[in-house]
Scaffold this active site. Structure first.
Site, PDB file in Angstrom:
ATOM      1  N   ASP A  25     -50.935  56.458 -53.838  1.00 16.49           N
ATOM      2  CA  ASP A  25     -52.387  56.210 -53.774  1.00 16.49           C
ATOM      3  C   ASP A  25     -53.197  57.454 -53.415  1.00 16.49           C
ATOM      4  O   ASP A  25     -54.250  57.352 -52.791  1.00 16.49           O
ATOM      5  CB  ASP A  25     -52.670  55.080 -52.759  1.00 16.49           C
ATOM      6  N   ARG A  37     -46.023  56.775 -36.847  1.00 21.63           N
ATOM      7  CA  ARG A  37     -47.459  56.533 -37.044  1.00 21.63           C
ATOM      8  C   ARG A  37     -48.126  57.055 -35.769  1.00 21.63           C
ATOM      9  O   ARG A  37     -47.956  56.462 -34.696  1.00 21.63           O
ATOM     10  CB  ARG A  37     -47.743  55.036 -37.182  1.00 21.63           C
ATOM     11  N   ASP A  87     -51.790  59.451 -47.431  1.00 25.15           N
ATOM     12  CA  ASP A  87     -53.232  59.764 -47.359  1.00 25.15           C
ATOM     13  C   ASP A  87     -53.712  60.084 -45.936  1.00 25.15           C
ATOM     14  O   ASP A  87     -54.487  61.027 -45.736  1.00 25.15           O
ATOM     15  CB  ASP A  87     -54.074  58.648 -48.002  1.00 25.15           C
ATOM     16  N   ASP A 135     -46.647  54.532 -51.977  1.00 22.35           N
ATOM     17  CA  ASP A 135     -47.839  53.831 -52.482  1.00 22.35           C
ATOM     18  C   ASP A 135     -48.477  54.502 -53.703  1.00 22.35           C
ATOM     19  O   ASP A 135     -49.240  53.867 -54.426  1.00 22.35           O
ATOM     20  CB  ASP A 135     -48.893  53.715 -51.374  1.00 22.35           C
ATOM     21  N   GLY A 180     -45.577  56.956 -43.000  1.00 25.48           N
ATOM     22  CA  GLY A 180     -44.424  56.167 -43.471  1.00 25.48           C
ATOM     23  C   GLY A 180     -43.443  57.055 -44.219  1.00 25.48           C
ATOM     24  O   GLY A 180     -43.845  57.919 -44.985  1.00 25.48           O
ATOM     25  N   THR A 204     -45.439  59.435 -50.518  1.00 27.23           N
ATOM     26  CA  THR A 204     -45.686  58.043 -50.117  1.00 27.23           C
ATOM     27  C   THR A 204     -45.261  57.140 -51.252  1.00 27.23           C
ATOM     28  O   THR A 204     -45.500  57.469 -52.423  1.00 27.23           O
ATOM     29  CB  THR A 204     -47.173  57.790 -49.786  1.00 27.23           C
ATOM     30  N   ARG A 208     -49.797  49.088 -49.740  1.00 34.45           N
ATOM     31  CA  ARG A 208     -50.941  49.089 -48.816  1.00 34.45           C
ATOM     32  C   ARG A 208     -52.158  48.472 -49.489  1.00 34.45           C
ATOM     33  O   ARG A 208     -52.050  47.335 -49.935  1.00 34.45           O
ATOM     34  CB  ARG A 208     -51.222  50.513 -48.326  1.00 34.45           C
TER      35      ARG A 208
HETATM   36  O1  F6P Z   1     -47.568  53.598 -46.804  1.00 33.86           O
HETATM   37  C1  F6P Z   1     -46.291  53.118 -47.022  1.00 33.86           C
HETATM   38  C2  F6P Z   1     -46.166  51.696 -46.564  1.00 33.86           C
HETATM   39  O2  F6P Z   1     -44.839  51.282 -46.781  1.00 33.86           O
HETATM   40  C3  F6P Z   1     -47.143  50.720 -47.192  1.00 33.86           C
HETATM   41  O3  F6P Z   1     -46.761  50.327 -48.491  1.00 33.86           O
HETATM   42  C4  F6P Z   1     -47.138  49.609 -46.182  1.00 33.86           C
HETATM   43  O4  F6P Z   1     -48.353  48.883 -46.215  1.00 33.86           O
HETATM   44  C5  F6P Z   1     -47.001  50.329 -44.871  1.00 33.86           C
HETATM   45  O5  F6P Z   1     -46.431  51.594 -45.180  1.00 33.86           O
HETATM   46  C6  F6P Z   1     -46.140  49.657 -43.843  1.00 33.86           C
HETATM   47  O6  F6P Z   1     -46.203  50.431 -42.695  1.00 33.86           O
HETATM   48  P1  F6P Z   1     -45.252  50.254 -41.438  1.00 33.86           P
HETATM   49  O7  F6P Z   1     -43.875  50.672 -41.866  1.00 33.86           O
HETATM   50  O8  F6P Z   1     -45.828  51.161 -40.411  1.00 33.86           O
HETATM   51  O9  F6P Z   1     -45.297  48.812 -41.083  1.00 33.86           O
END
Ligand code: F6P
Length: 320
Positions: free
Chosen positions: A130, A72, A103, A128, A11, A126, A172
């Site tokens: 995390d 991704r 991560d 997050d 992300g 990130t 997340r």
């Molecule tokens: O890891 C960053 C994040 O924005 C999280 O907070 C969230 O759960 C996820 O990515 C959303 O992912 P995507 O943009 O692939 O839907």
């Protein structure tokens, strides 16, 4: 060392561009050439890259997103993906790779080093926050500020209508974003995955504080702390209050990086190259006690970052 690669993966996070810029400029200042892979691990797997010199990263320090793009890439989670990526790195004669991401990216970077022997340095980016081994991550501060801006606006309408608002923030499986946003916004309740909660108790508390004169409330819920639509419905049914739900969503991932996110990106980008020059093989640029330190990539990608209990207690104290 002559040639290194850089990629932004997973992300996007505000400050990724500043991190690429710092990596490229520190590398060129030390006589290294840099190639940037497009779309993170997807671009490594497809061998899509271009040379980046100091000029190629001009005018991007203040921009959100990532000019290298990201994706991704599930394939990199498989052994086949790792060996395919290894071939690409070797084909390009890379002597080091800088992976800027979260991560999953740190985990993949670790595996890539183990399979290829090529030094891999991870930069934690990130929203997050995390990742273990670093006090904070690139993009987290920006996301918290973006969410806070929305929360302040929601507070205006919550007060005017005497309503309860449930606001879902990203993070997340973790509650770092929710906790800091909740405290900063003066939220009445903060729901995070790390702490069990009881809807009946929350309803009792809302009814009691309403009786004491508090006519509106904001409940910040982390996306990993349960289904916010169900929570909203239960609160509505059990209290009889007007309850509205706002999911902030991807707005939290965009926008200009804050000063904190930019400085962190500049420091970490430069440190990633220094780590490679120092002969580090499998490290993350961790931020601890106001400086950037090498953290074992495996530790960072397999250890669960502890929640700051002190902050959670503070949130409870201030919400009364
Ligand atoms: O890891 C960053 C994040 O924005 C999280 O907070 C969230 O759960 C996820 O990515 C959303 O992912 P995507 O943009 O692939 O839907």
């Amino acid at each position: 060392m002559d040639l290194i690669g850089v990629a932004t993966t997973g992300g996007d996070a505000p400050g990724m561009n500043a991190a690429v810029r710092a990596t490229v400029r520190k590398a060129t200042a030390n006589g290294l050439r840099v190639i940037g892979f497009e779309k993170g691990f997807a671009g490594i797997l497809a061998n899509e890259s271009r040379f980046l010199d100091g000029r190629a990263v001009s005018g991007i320090i203040h921009l959100g997103g990532t000019f290298l793009k990201t994706a991704r890439a599930d394939e990199i989670k498989t052994p086949e993906g790792i060996s395919k990526a290894t071939e690409v790195l070797k084909e390009n004669h890379l002597e080091g790779l800088v992976v800027i991401g979260g991560d999953g990216s740190m985990r993949a970077g670790c595996k890539l080093h183990e399979a290829s022997g090529i030094p891999v340095i991870g930069i934690p980016a990130t929203i997050d926050d995390d990742l273990a081994g670093t006090d904070t991550t690139i993009g987290f501060d920006t996301a918290v500020n973006t969410a806070l801006d929305s929360l302040d606006k929601i507070r205006d309408t919550a007060t005017s209508h005497e309503r309860v608002f449930v606001v879902e923030v990203m993070g997340r499986k973790r509650g770092f974003v929710a906790l800091e946003v909740g405290i900063g916004a003066g939220a009445e309740v903060i729901l995070i995955p790390e702490i069990r909660y009881d809807i009946d108790k929350i309803c009792g508390w809302l009814l009691e504080s309403h009786r004491r004169g508090k006519k509106s409330a904001i409940i910040v819920i982390a996306e990993g702390a349960g289904d916010s639509t169900n929570v909203t419905e239960m609160l509505r049914q059990k209290t009889g209050f007007e309850v509205r739900l706002t999911k902030l969503g991807h707005v939290q991932r965009g926008g200009h990086p804050t000063a904190i996110s930019r400085l962190l990106a500049c420091e970490m980008g430069a440190a990633s190259v220094q780590f490679l020059l120092d002969g580090k093989k499998k490290h993350m640029t961790g931020y601890q006690d106001n400086s950037v330190v090498p953290v074992d990539l495996e530790y960072a990608s397999t250890t669960q970052k502890p929640l700051d209990e002190r902050l959670y207690k503070l949130a409870l104290e201030l919400a009364t």
